[in-house]
Design an enzyme around this catalytic site. Sequence first.
Site, mmCIF file in Angstrom:
data_model
loop_
_atom_site.group_PDB
_atom_site.id
_atom_site.type_symbol
_atom_site.label_atom_id
_atom_site.label_comp_id
_atom_site.label_asym_id
_atom_site.label_seq_id
_atom_site.Cartn_x
_atom_site.Cartn_y
_atom_site.Cartn_z
ATOM 1 N N LYS A 212 0.844 -1.204 0.000
ATOM 2 C CA LYS A 212 0.000 0.000 0.000
ATOM 3 C C LYS A 212 0.878 1.251 0.000
ATOM 4 C CE LYS A 212 -3.669 2.184 2.675
ATOM 5 N NZ LYS A 212 -4.591 2.090 3.790
ATOM 6 N N GLU A 218 10.421 -4.607 4.826
ATOM 7 C CA GLU A 218 10.521 -6.023 4.440
ATOM 8 C C GLU A 218 10.238 -6.187 2.941
ATOM 9 O OE1 GLU A 218 8.766 -4.811 6.954
ATOM 10 O OE2 GLU A 218 8.596 -6.219 8.633
ATOM 11 N N GLY A 274 -4.999 -1.994 5.041
ATOM 12 C CA GLY A 274 -4.122 -3.090 4.616
ATOM 13 C C GLY A 274 -4.727 -4.462 4.848
ATOM 14 N N ARG A 275 -5.211 -4.704 6.058
ATOM 15 C CA ARG A 275 -5.724 -6.042 6.384
ATOM 16 C C ARG A 275 -7.117 -6.291 5.811
ATOM 17 N NH1 ARG A 275 -4.885 -2.774 10.363
ATOM 18 N NH2 ARG A 275 -6.547 -1.966 11.681
ATOM 19 N N GLU A 360 -4.918 -6.873 14.851
ATOM 20 C CA GLU A 360 -4.438 -5.561 14.414
ATOM 21 C C GLU A 360 -5.596 -4.551 14.458
ATOM 22 O OE1 GLU A 360 -0.891 -4.336 11.418
ATOM 23 O OE2 GLU A 360 -2.668 -5.029 10.380
ATOM 24 N N HIS A 391 -4.473 -33.316 18.070
ATOM 25 C CA HIS A 391 -3.345 -34.080 18.612
ATOM 26 C C HIS A 391 -2.327 -33.149 19.236
ATOM 27 C CE1 HIS A 391 -4.892 -37.806 16.924
ATOM 28 N NE2 HIS A 391 -5.384 -36.984 16.004
ATOM 29 N N LYS A 519 8.958 -0.665 14.302
ATOM 30 C CA LYS A 519 9.539 -0.320 12.992
ATOM 31 C C LYS A 519 10.600 0.763 13.170
ATOM 32 C CE LYS A 519 5.398 -0.859 10.087
ATOM 33 N NZ LYS A 519 4.435 -0.130 9.265
HETATM 34 O O1 F6P Z 1 1.874 -4.163 9.867
HETATM 35 C C1 F6P Z 1 1.280 -2.945 9.547
HETATM 36 C C2 F6P Z 1 0.850 -2.883 8.152
HETATM 37 O O2 F6P Z 1 0.619 -1.542 7.920
HETATM 38 C C3 F6P Z 1 -0.397 -3.698 7.787
HETATM 39 O O3 F6P Z 1 -1.589 -3.128 8.196
HETATM 40 C C4 F6P Z 1 -0.235 -3.773 6.306
HETATM 41 O O4 F6P Z 1 -1.087 -4.701 5.732
HETATM 42 C C5 F6P Z 1 1.237 -4.140 6.223
HETATM 43 O O5 F6P Z 1 1.840 -3.373 7.244
HETATM 44 C C6 F6P Z 1 1.906 -3.914 4.910
HETATM 45 O O6 F6P Z 1 1.899 -2.571 4.555
HETATM 46 P P1 F6P Z 1 2.129 -2.124 3.062
HETATM 47 O O7 F6P Z 1 1.036 -2.705 2.246
HETATM 48 O O8 F6P Z 1 2.089 -0.631 3.085
HETATM 49 O O9 F6P Z 1 3.468 -2.640 2.628
#
Ligand code: F6P
Length: 552
Positions: A212, A218, A274-275, A360, A391, A519
């Site tokens: 987003k 990462e 995002g989620r 979240e 199990h 972060k």
């Molecule tokens: O972990 C926080 C967060 O903002 C999530 O809500 C989101 O889905 C994820 O990081 C990835 O963010 P982006 O899509 O901006 O890379």
Amino acid sequence: MPHTSQSSPQNLEPAWQTLLAHAQQIKQQHLRHLFATDPKRFERFSLASGEFLLDYSKNLITDQTLELLLQLADGADLKGWIKRMFQGEKINNTEGRAVLHTALRNQSNTPVMVDGEDVMPEVNRVLAQMEAFCNRIRQGQWKGYSGKPITDIVNIGIGGSGLGPHMVATALRPYWKDGLNVHFVSNVDGADINETLAGISAETTLFIIASKTFTTRETMTNAHTARQWFLQHSGNDHKRVRHHFVAVSTNATAVRAFGIDHDNMFEFWDWVGGRYSLWSAIGLPVALVVGMDNFRNLLAGAHEMDQHFCNAEFSANLPVILGLLGVWYRNFIGVGNHAILPYDHSLRLLPAYLQQADMESNGKRVTRDGSPVGYSTGPVIWGQPGTNGQHAFFQLMHQGTELAPADFILPAHTHHPVSEHHKILCANCIAQTEALMRGKTEAEVREELAAAGMDAARIDRLAPHRTFPGNKPSNTLLIRKLTPHNLGKLIAMYEHKIFVESIIWNINAFDQWGVELGKQLAGVIEKELDSASPCTGHDGSTNGLVNYLKKQ
Ligand code: F6P
């Protein structure tokens, strides 16, 4: 310290206090007894909607519990909040954003206004762009740099930009096009990208960089590694990148700076959390492998649930009932966790997906206006697919000291009709809900052991160990079959359940400030790991760990 549930969210007295007192009475009862004295319990506490049947009769509730919980929903103006969300009001108040994942699946195509503008034409434009792109890839018209069609899609994204499409693509495995594979890379641990790259060819791979913000450390690290790998394996010609990299983002400037053409960018908008984003172009890897028709069926299923959520009476409304039950256990019975137990191997990522969606969203400690809550909010969400969990942690669910309410999710028809597997799976699912609810009394254990010929001394010794208290609550959701439509409906049901809870708790479910501090500090520590001088700027533990790593 965890919150007790003594004070109530704004405007919810006296229903809150009545529920607290009512919970004390319910705690004296046993579900076995409630079933024995009420032959119509299943009929009254179950709901059918299309191809879903929710049985919530194995919960620690009576008619009065439901009545009181429904009063709570009215007191919190749940109806008004649902309307506000669907109409595009900026209910994400800390980020000043509307919350409109529902517009992404708005099959009725009625206008949805944000800042005086209808968002639907843009939503439909991107869906059409996805469709054209999917068709070209799936029909082999989009070629890699050497003229070969694409065989592998690698989605690079994390959180909502990774887990959402990963869970859905895994769940819809039976719908994948032959000869087209999808892989998901999210972890910054080099193992994730390395293991993926080891199994693919640069000539026939398409990378989707899904972020987003297009700034997530990462994702950008993995994206740069993927591009470097691609260049190394394709003759170091930068012009070839355009055939193999596309982006899904809200940040056109950063996408361009990375080197992806605007034509190869699929846009979404700041009003998609995002989620909650798998319904947007973030769903592109899913659409590529299952085809756009199936992706649209997924959206249609979610839309059906949206309609149900908006229009069904609260007493017959799946997300409302599930949300109120969540509040009941959290605030009145005093439980801090909830298990998601899909009896379907293809839903194996659902517990992790709902863990993010729920924790979240509702892992908040202040109300919408910033005052500390005086009551508990989101529980710990956890789980695993059945029967594996049986199990492992089911021991604790049956005989431990922690109460773990659970959702059992079972499709009636399987995509894999292999000998007796599905019958055995079904039997296990239903049996677990019965065992958790009924338990086995000490008298029953003694009788059983005596009938098996065990001597009295041994029975005395073993009976307490073999007794099951029962009275453990669960929901069972039966789904006719796990189709794209029903999967969309299932995910939307949980999204709205989470929303219902957040409204009762008067918290903003749509921001996630809690992920920021880590972060920020990681950015600082990254630099310190590079620096030649010892790290001294933190507490003793943090300095010690950084310095130890530097020495290694
Ligand atoms: O972990 C926080 C967060 O903002 C999530 O809500 C989101 O889905 C994820 O990081 C990835 O963010 P982006 O899509 O901006 O890379």
